[in-house]
Structure formats: structure tokens, C-alpha cells
Design an enzyme around this catalytic site. Structure first.
Site, mmCIF file in Angstrom:
data_model
loop_
_atom_site.group_PDB
_atom_site.id
_atom_site.type_symbol
_atom_site.label_atom_id
_atom_site.label_comp_id
_atom_site.label_asym_id
_atom_site.label_seq_id
_atom_site.Cartn_x
_atom_site.Cartn_y
_atom_site.Cartn_z
ATOM 1 N N ASP A 11 0.895 -1.165 0.000
ATOM 2 C CA ASP A 11 0.000 0.000 0.000
ATOM 3 C C ASP A 11 0.927 1.206 0.000
ATOM 4 O O ASP A 11 1.574 1.499 1.003
ATOM 5 C CB ASP A 11 -0.880 -0.056 1.265
ATOM 6 C CG ASP A 11 -1.712 1.211 1.487
ATOM 7 O OD1 ASP A 11 -1.555 2.186 0.714
ATOM 8 O OD2 ASP A 11 -2.513 1.211 2.445
ATOM 9 N N TYR A 231 1.957 1.407 14.684
ATOM 10 C CA TYR A 231 0.857 1.146 13.762
ATOM 11 C C TYR A 231 1.112 1.840 12.432
ATOM 12 O O TYR A 231 1.420 3.025 12.386
ATOM 13 C CB TYR A 231 -0.477 1.620 14.343
ATOM 14 C CG TYR A 231 -1.624 1.445 13.364
ATOM 15 C CD1 TYR A 231 -2.086 0.166 13.048
ATOM 16 C CD2 TYR A 231 -2.223 2.534 12.748
ATOM 17 C CE1 TYR A 231 -3.125 -0.015 12.145
ATOM 18 C CE2 TYR A 231 -3.260 2.369 11.837
ATOM 19 C CZ TYR A 231 -3.701 1.082 11.546
ATOM 20 O OH TYR A 231 -4.718 0.918 10.644
ATOM 21 N N LYS A 234 -2.753 -2.018 8.075
ATOM 22 C CA LYS A 234 -2.811 -3.462 8.265
ATOM 23 C C LYS A 234 -1.977 -4.183 7.213
ATOM 24 O O LYS A 234 -1.579 -3.617 6.217
ATOM 25 C CB LYS A 234 -4.260 -3.944 8.253
ATOM 26 C CG LYS A 234 -4.791 -4.139 9.662
ATOM 27 C CD LYS A 234 -4.013 -5.226 10.432
ATOM 28 C CE LYS A 234 -4.452 -5.219 11.892
ATOM 29 N NZ LYS A 234 -3.636 -6.107 12.722
HETATM 30 P P1 13P Z 1 -4.902 -0.277 5.215
HETATM 31 O O1 13P Z 1 -3.932 -1.158 5.935
HETATM 32 O O2 13P Z 1 -5.598 -1.000 4.118
HETATM 33 O O3 13P Z 1 -4.249 0.986 4.747
HETATM 34 O O4 13P Z 1 -6.062 0.067 6.212
HETATM 35 C C1 13P Z 1 -6.058 1.170 7.008
HETATM 36 C C2 13P Z 1 -7.332 1.174 7.777
HETATM 37 O O5 13P Z 1 -7.498 0.395 8.686
HETATM 38 C C3 13P Z 1 -8.368 2.101 7.386
HETATM 39 O O6 13P Z 1 -9.441 2.125 8.288
HETATM 40 MG MG MG Z 2 -4.088 2.243 3.285
HETATM 41 MG MG MG Z 3 -4.788 -2.065 2.552
HETATM 42 MG MG MG Z 4 -2.299 -2.082 4.821
#
Ligand code: 13P
Ligand code: MG
Ligand code: MG
Ligand code: MG
Ligand code: 13P
Length: 368
Positions: A11, A231, A234
Site C-alpha cells: 500500500d 501502527y 494493516k
Molecule cells: P490499510 O492497511 O488498508 O491501509 O487500512 C487502514 C485502515 O485500517 C483504514 O481504516
Molecule cells: Mg491504506
Molecule cells: Mg490495505
Molecule cells: Mg495495509
């Protein structure tokens, strides 16, 4: 003859918020990969699920190869620059380390790769999920390779009856254990039921017909929290599964996703929600930044060519699962900030809540 399939993902910026990626990311990736096609790589396919860009590469350089990882790094870096230029959300986000030092592992992106002796014929399915974590594939991997109610081939195919060997990683301590199915499935379930900590990294055949050290399935197990030290979104894992002829049939592999099981990683990486199998056209996050989604891309593989992809979840046969998932999403959402919608206290310590909790804990006083 051995070939390697590498699925590398990151990402590196998204629109709108964490929903999806701009088309230019895939175009840039294809332009760069076209330069290497016929030379360092045989074939490729570029895709995305939600805000994660996925590169599917076919080559013969083996796993964790410097040249292959460097190509992916070049793509992620170039797209990070575009993302900054466009003022996208989380520009360059998963590229935690800025200089390439030989491998993408430990740099932020997710990596699932397997080198194996090409069979005739050879079918693979590549899965990619958004708004969830590595262990999110534990449930379907168990279903595919260890549960005869999902995979009747375990009962009726002579080459599947010896079972499969599971390589499970303890993501907290960076250790692994090998467990054999069927005789050790109780131990296996005892561990992989805790998907935040124990993730199935690889599955191997036990039949004498196939090399026992060449995986039939592999998933990415990189944890952004560990790699960034805080953090950073994800992990949003990817997985490769080989099908047919002594391995689960394509339909047995897809069947494992027909139940919208709960995964960790929705909204801010802090909530559990049902996993929604979607077509490529629906591979973007919306409600509550989700629900967590998974795509399935099927390929028929030749030594130097990927035929496909078939967008396997683009089918009314999964409508029932999707409708069920939406019902569950609505139910669990009503819990708001309460468990089991919100992740456990221990898991919350890997989210943005950590400094708040650390301070709050200091304020507790003894009860006389
Ligand atoms: P990503 O890891 O897909 O960027 O998700 C971030 C997130 O939890 C948005 O609420
Ligand atoms: Mg993201
Ligand atoms: Mg993501
Ligand atoms: Mg992610
Ligand atoms: P076909 O007869 O359509 O090839 O089906 C084979 C099969 O049973 C797959 O599960």
C-alpha cells in the site's frame, strides 16, 4: 523444470482515504514490468484489492531473489513518488525502508513466493485481501488442506490421502513449527485459531508423488507493526495456492471462502469483521473502510506464460456468501467500540491506541 511465482504487494498511497488505488499505479507497474519481460521475468499480472497494489510475477530465479525484489521495489518507489505528487492518502506508506538492500522482506511490503517443479497441467489461484492480517488465511487453508467436509478429495483422491504438512509461524517470536495433517490437526487448530499470532506460512504435500519440500500453498506473513515499530496500517496478506491432481481442486480451494468467517483488521486495523469475497470490480473498501475483502485470480501456468486471470469470485455462486457477510457486518457493527467487534486489549497495543492506553494505565490507583 522449476519455476517461481512471486506475489509482492504494498500500500503505497490510496484514494479516497484507504479505499482504492489510482489506475496510474497499475499502468506504471505494467510499464516497468514490460521492460523486464522476456529478460528477468517471463510473464506478469498487475492487480489490486482495496488500497494494495499486487504484482504477480512468473520467473525462474527462485524465492527471495535480489533482482526480482528490486524490480518490485522500483515499482513501489516510483508509485510512492506519484502518490506524493497526487497528495494521496498514506503516500509511500508500506515502504518503511527507503533504500533497497537486497530483499523486500522486512521493508514493509508483503511477500508470498514459491519455487516448484512445473506439473502438466498446472493451475494456481492467487488470493489478495485488504483490511486484514496474515493469519486471515488460516481458516481457508485449514478448510482446503485438512477438512474433508470442504475438500472431499482428502477422502477420495489416493494422492491426497497421505495428507499435508503445515508450516506455522509464531509471528510474535519469529519461530516456526511443522505439523502433519491429519494426525496433528488438534495441535494445529490449537495454534492457528489465534490468527493474530500464529499464521500458516506454507503447506506441503505428503504424497510420494510430489517433492515434499515444494509448497502447494504459501501466504505472506509480514507484520507492518513489527517492521515499522508502530501502527502503520494493516498487513493485507496475499496467498498462492496450487490446484488439481493430488492437490485440492479449484472448486475445493474456492469453497473455503464460501463461509464469511471473521477476520481481524477492519477500520484502523482495530476491528473484526466478515471477509467478503469480491470480483475485481468490487475490490475497493467503502463501508467502515471495508468490509475486509478478498479477490481470487485463477491462472493456468506454462513455464513462461500465465494464462488468465479468471476473476473467480465474479460469480453469483458467491452472492449468498456476500449477503451473509453483509448481514454479519451489520450485526457486528452495532457493537461499536466493544469486543468482539473491537480487537482484544493485547492487539489494541499494536494500533494508534497504544500511547493513549499507556498513559491511562499510569492513572490507575490501588484499591485499599
Ligand atoms: P490499510 O492497511 O488498508 O491501509 O487500512 C487502514 C485502515 O485500517 C483504514 O481504516
Ligand atoms: Mg491504506
Ligand atoms: Mg490495505
Ligand atoms: Mg495495509
Ligand atoms: P469435468 O467433468 O467438468 O471435467 O469435471 C471434473 C470435476 O469433477 C471437477 O471437480
Amino acid at each position: 523444470e522449476k519455476i517461481t511465482i512471486s506475489v509482492l504487494k504494498a500500500d503505497i498511497g490510496s484514494l479516497v482515504g484507504n479505499s482504492t488505488i489510482p489506475e496510474i499505479f497499475e499502468e506504471t507497474a505494467s510499464d516497468i514490468l514490460d521492460r523486464y519481460k522476456g529478460e528477468k521475468i517471463f510473464d506478469y499480472f498487475v492487480s489490486h484489492v482495496g488500497d494494495d497494489l499486487n504484482l504477480i510475477l512468473l520467473h525462474n530465479k527462485g524465492e527471495n531473489n535480489r533482482e526480482i525484489h528490486e524490480i518490485a521495489f522500483e515499482i513501489f518507489k516510483k508509485n510512492s513518488e506519484i502518490a506524493k505528487e497526487m497528495n494521496l492518502y498514506g503516500a509511500g506508506g508500506d515502504l518503511i525502508k527507503k533504500e533497497f538492500t537486497g530483499s523486500l522482506i522486512g521493508m514493509g511490503p508483503g511477500v508470498a513466493e514459491m519455487e516448484f517443479t512445473l506439473r502438466s497441467p498446472e493451475s494456481i489461484i492467487v488470493f489478495a485481501a485488504d483490511k486484514t492480517e496474515s493469519g486471515a488465511f488460516n481458516y481457508p487453508l485449514f478448510q482446503m488442506f485438512a477438512n474433508p467436509f470442504n475438500t472431499p478429495g482428502l477422502v477420495i483422491d489416493p494422492d491426497m490421502r497421505p495428507g499435508f504438512r503445515f508450516e506455522v509461524w509464531d509471528l510474535y517470536n519469529h519461530k516456526r513449527i511443522y505439523l502433519n495433517s491429519p494426525e496433528e490437526i488438534y495441535d494445529l487448530l490449537l495454534l492457528v485459531g489465534t490468527s493474530e499470532r500464529f499464521a500458516i506460512k506454507r503447506v506441503y504435500p505428503r504424497s510420494d508423488k510430489y517433492p515434499k519440500d515444494e509448497p502447494v500453498a504459501v501466504s505472506s506473513t509480514e507484520r507492518l507493526y513489527e517492521e515499522a515499530g508502530k501502527y502503520a496500517g494493516k498487513d493485507d496478506p496475499v496467498m498462492i495456492v496450487r490446484a488439481q491432481k493430488g492437490f485440492p481442486a479449484v472448486g475445493e480451494i474456492l469453497e473455503a471462502f464460501s463461509f464469511p468467517y471473521m477476520v481481524n483488521g477492519w477500520m484502523r486495523g482495530s476491528y473484526w469483521g466478515p471477509l467478503l469475497p469480491v470480483s475485481l470490480k468490487n475490490a475497493r473498501a467503502t463501508r467502515f473502510d471495508g468490509p475486509p475483502r478478498v479477490i481470487a485470480l485463477g491462472f493456468q501456468v506454462k513455464k513462461d506464460k500465465l494464462y488468465g486471470p479468471e476473476d473467480m469470485f465474479d460469480d453469483p455462486a458467491f452472492d449468498y456468501t456476500r449477503n451473509k457477510a453483509l448481514e454479519i457486518a451489520d450485526y457486528i457493527r452495532r457493537h461499536g467500540p466493544f469486543e468482539p467487534h473491537r480487537v482484544s486489549y493485547e492487539d489494541l497495543l499494536t494500533t494508534t491506541a497504544k500511547p493513549i492506553l499507556d498513559k491511562l494505565i499510569q492513572r490507575f490507583e490501588d484499591i485499599k
